[in-house]
Design a protein around this motif. Structure first.
Motif, PDB file in Angstrom:
ATOM      1  N   ALA A 183       0.966  -1.262   0.077  1.00 32.02           N
ATOM      2  CA  ALA A 183       0.069  -0.027  -0.035  1.00 32.02           C
ATOM      3  C   ALA A 183       1.027   1.214  -0.076  1.00 32.02           C
ATOM      4  N   HIS A 184       1.960   1.269   0.776  1.00 28.48           N
ATOM      5  CA  HIS A 184       2.922   2.212   0.885  1.00 28.48           C
ATOM      6  C   HIS A 184       3.416   2.502  -0.685  1.00 28.48           C
ATOM      7  N   SER A 185       3.688   1.463  -1.426  1.00 30.20           N
ATOM      8  CA  SER A 185       4.185   1.570  -2.759  1.00 30.20           C
ATOM      9  C   SER A 185       3.373   2.308  -3.646  1.00 30.20           C
ATOM     10  N   PHE A 186       2.111   1.788  -3.536  1.00 25.90           N
ATOM     11  CA  PHE A 186       1.022   2.234  -4.363  1.00 25.90           C
ATOM     12  C   PHE A 186       0.803   3.814  -3.917  1.00 25.90           C
ATOM     13  N   ARG A 187       1.156   4.247  -2.823  1.00 24.85           N
ATOM     14  CA  ARG A 187       1.008   5.802  -2.584  1.00 24.85           C
ATOM     15  C   ARG A 187       2.058   6.474  -2.972  1.00 24.85           C
ATOM     16  N   GLU A 188       3.277   5.946  -3.091  1.00 30.87           N
ATOM     17  CA  GLU A 188       4.482   6.741  -3.314  1.00 30.87           C
ATOM     18  C   GLU A 188       3.891   6.712  -5.033  1.00 30.87           C
ATOM     19  N   GLN A 189       3.967   5.737  -5.575  1.00 31.66           N
ATOM     20  CA  GLN A 189       3.703   5.894  -7.144  1.00 31.66           C
ATOM     21  C   GLN A 189       2.742   6.896  -7.419  1.00 31.66           C
ATOM     22  N   HIS A 190       1.574   7.042  -6.634  1.00 34.89           N
ATOM     23  CA  HIS A 190       0.613   8.146  -7.069  1.00 34.89           C
ATOM     24  C   HIS A 190       0.968   9.299  -6.706  1.00 34.89           C
ATOM     25  N   ARG A 191       2.003   9.858  -5.771  1.00 27.18           N
ATOM     26  CA  ARG A 191       2.597  10.868  -5.525  1.00 27.18           C
ATOM     27  C   ARG A 191       3.471  11.176  -6.636  1.00 27.18           C
ATOM     28  N   ARG A 192       4.406  10.220  -7.170  1.00 31.34           N
ATOM     29  CA  ARG A 192       5.290  10.633  -8.187  1.00 31.34           C
ATOM     30  C   ARG A 192       4.596  10.730  -9.574  1.00 31.34           C
ATOM     31  N   TYR A 193       3.691   9.593  -9.988  1.00 27.72           N
ATOM     32  CA  TYR A 193       2.675  10.111 -11.170  1.00 27.72           C
ATOM     33  C   TYR A 193       2.007  11.399 -11.109  1.00 27.72           C
ATOM     34  N   GLU A 194       1.457  11.924 -10.073  1.00 27.88           N
ATOM     35  CA  GLU A 194       0.584  13.143 -10.055  1.00 27.88           C
ATOM     36  C   GLU A 194       1.642  14.120 -10.128  1.00 27.88           C
ATOM     37  N   ALA A 195       3.025  14.234  -9.577  1.00 29.41           N
ATOM     38  CA  ALA A 195       3.966  15.220  -9.908  1.00 29.41           C
ATOM     39  C   ALA A 195       4.331  15.172 -11.492  1.00 29.41           C
ATOM     40  N   ALA A 196       4.371  13.928 -12.279  1.00 24.82           N
ATOM     41  CA  ALA A 196       4.921  13.793 -13.353  1.00 24.82           C
ATOM     42  C   ALA A 196       3.646  14.468 -14.311  1.00 24.82           C
ATOM     43  N   ILE A 197       2.472  14.359 -14.223  1.00 24.92           N
ATOM     44  CA  ILE A 197       1.490  14.701 -15.157  1.00 24.92           C
ATOM     45  C   ILE A 197       1.383  16.153 -14.825  1.00 24.92           C
TER      46      ILE A 197
ATOM     47  N   GLY B 273       2.783  18.906 -17.214  1.00 25.46           N
ATOM     48  CA  GLY B 273       2.251  19.368 -18.762  1.00 25.46           C
ATOM     49  C   GLY B 273       0.720  19.560 -18.532  1.00 25.46           C
ATOM     50  N   SER B 274       0.024  20.149 -19.658  1.00 30.76           N
ATOM     51  CA  SER B 274      -1.216  20.292 -19.777  1.00 30.76           C
ATOM     52  C   SER B 274      -2.056  19.514 -20.693  1.00 30.76           C
ATOM     53  N   GLU B 275      -1.155  19.115 -21.896  1.00 34.98           N
ATOM     54  CA  GLU B 275      -1.764  18.516 -23.061  1.00 34.98           C
ATOM     55  C   GLU B 275      -2.083  16.879 -22.558  1.00 34.98           C
ATOM     56  N   PRO B 276      -3.079  16.411 -22.558  1.00 38.72           N
ATOM     57  CA  PRO B 276      -3.450  15.052 -22.146  1.00 38.72           C
ATOM     58  C   PRO B 276      -2.447  14.012 -22.655  1.00 38.72           C
ATOM     59  N   GLY B 277      -2.081  14.302 -23.950  1.00 39.51           N
ATOM     60  CA  GLY B 277      -1.412  13.040 -24.289  1.00 39.51           C
ATOM     61  C   GLY B 277      -0.020  13.187 -23.690  1.00 39.51           C
ATOM     62  N   GLU B 278       0.567  14.304 -23.644  1.00 37.10           N
ATOM     63  CA  GLU B 278       1.973  14.473 -22.993  1.00 37.10           C
ATOM     64  C   GLU B 278       1.797  14.166 -21.515  1.00 37.10           C
ATOM     65  N   GLN B 279       0.797  14.310 -20.769  1.00 34.88           N
ATOM     66  CA  GLN B 279       0.478  13.894 -19.625  1.00 34.88           C
ATOM     67  C   GLN B 279       0.740  12.578 -19.279  1.00 34.88           C
ATOM     68  N   LEU B 280       0.067  11.672 -20.349  1.00 36.48           N
ATOM     69  CA  LEU B 280       0.084  10.436 -20.227  1.00 36.48           C
ATOM     70  C   LEU B 280       1.498   9.866 -20.618  1.00 36.48           C
ATOM     71  N   ALA B 281       2.060  10.384 -21.413  1.00 44.30           N
ATOM     72  CA  ALA B 281       3.432  10.153 -21.808  1.00 44.30           C
ATOM     73  C   ALA B 281       4.504  10.285 -20.659  1.00 44.30           C
ATOM     74  N   ALA B 282       4.282  11.258 -19.897  1.00 46.04           N
ATOM     75  CA  ALA B 282       5.068  11.658 -18.823  1.00 46.04           C
ATOM     76  C   ALA B 282       4.622  10.607 -17.784  1.00 46.04           C
TER      77      ALA B 282
END
Length: 204
Positions: free
Chosen positions: A67-81, A84-93
């Motif tokens: 569960a900690h791993s998923f929370r940390e992933q969430h934090r990092r992926y949220e920062a990555a997206i 950017g503001s363009e949806p395609g680039e957000q998913l690429a990020a």
């Protein structure tokens, strides 16, 4: 908590944290299935009955780490997206951040995907995993408006990134070279190709 941290002293006033960090060390050394709860107790310097104040069994301890791993992933992926503001680039990020997380946090990545836990027994584990898709689905729906198509796009992007992460970990992608940035860009390119395909199939 990170896979690189170590317990400092026997802080029994914070027993749960000590047990989780000790277990994380053992997973890093021996793999998810390479240790027993009694060994966690010995290394943490606590009695064999101490973990049961917080965890019903070894699997419950692993579930807390996953569960900690998923929370940390969430934090990092949220920062990555958020970069950017363009949806395609957000998913690429997101795809690039996925393989980056796998490389930088190998133990947490292993815990999330190879522990073999029954998620129905651990609501927090199920919720944290689902939260990742809940964060990304609104972005995917801007590309593929149908709910099922958006979910399919997201699964395909995640699967491509996951496969690339595993191949890289096994040294099967440009073996013998420092390829972290190249691998992240490869994950982003794969995501963009899938996004272009989805846009072609679902023109606005």
């Amino acid at each position: 908590m990170s896979s690189e941290r170590r317990p400092s002293g026997k802080h029994h006033g914070d027993l749960r944290r000590v047990l989780e960090e000790t277990a994380l060390d053992l997973v890093a050394e021996r793999g998810v299935h390479g240790f027993a709860l009694a060994e966690v107790c010995r290394r943490a310097g606590v009695s064999v009955g101490a973990p049961y104040k917080h965890f019903a069994d070894r699997e419950a301890l692993l579930a807390a780490l996953a569960a900690h791993s998923f929370r940390e992933q969430h934090r990092r992926y949220e920062a990555a997206i958020a970069t950017g503001s363009e949806p395609g680039e957000q998913l690429a990020a997101f795809a690039a951040a996925y393989v980056r997380f796998a490389a930088q946090e190998r133990t947490l990545f292993e815990l999330a995907f190879t522990a073999g836990l029954d998620k129905s027994r651990y609501p927090e584990l199920m919720d944290t995993g689902t939260a990742l898709f809940d964060m990304l689905m609104p972005i995917a729906r801007t590309i593929a408006p149908d709910e099922n198509d958006a979910f399919d796009l997201l699964v395909r992007i995640a699967a491509a990134a996951h496969g690339l992460a595993l191949l890289t970990d096994q040294g099967l992608v440009r073996p013998g070279r420092d390829t972290s940035e190249a691998t992240e860009e490869q994950a982003a390119r794969s995501a963009r190709a899938l996004i272009d395909e989805a846009r072609t199939a679902h023109p606005r």
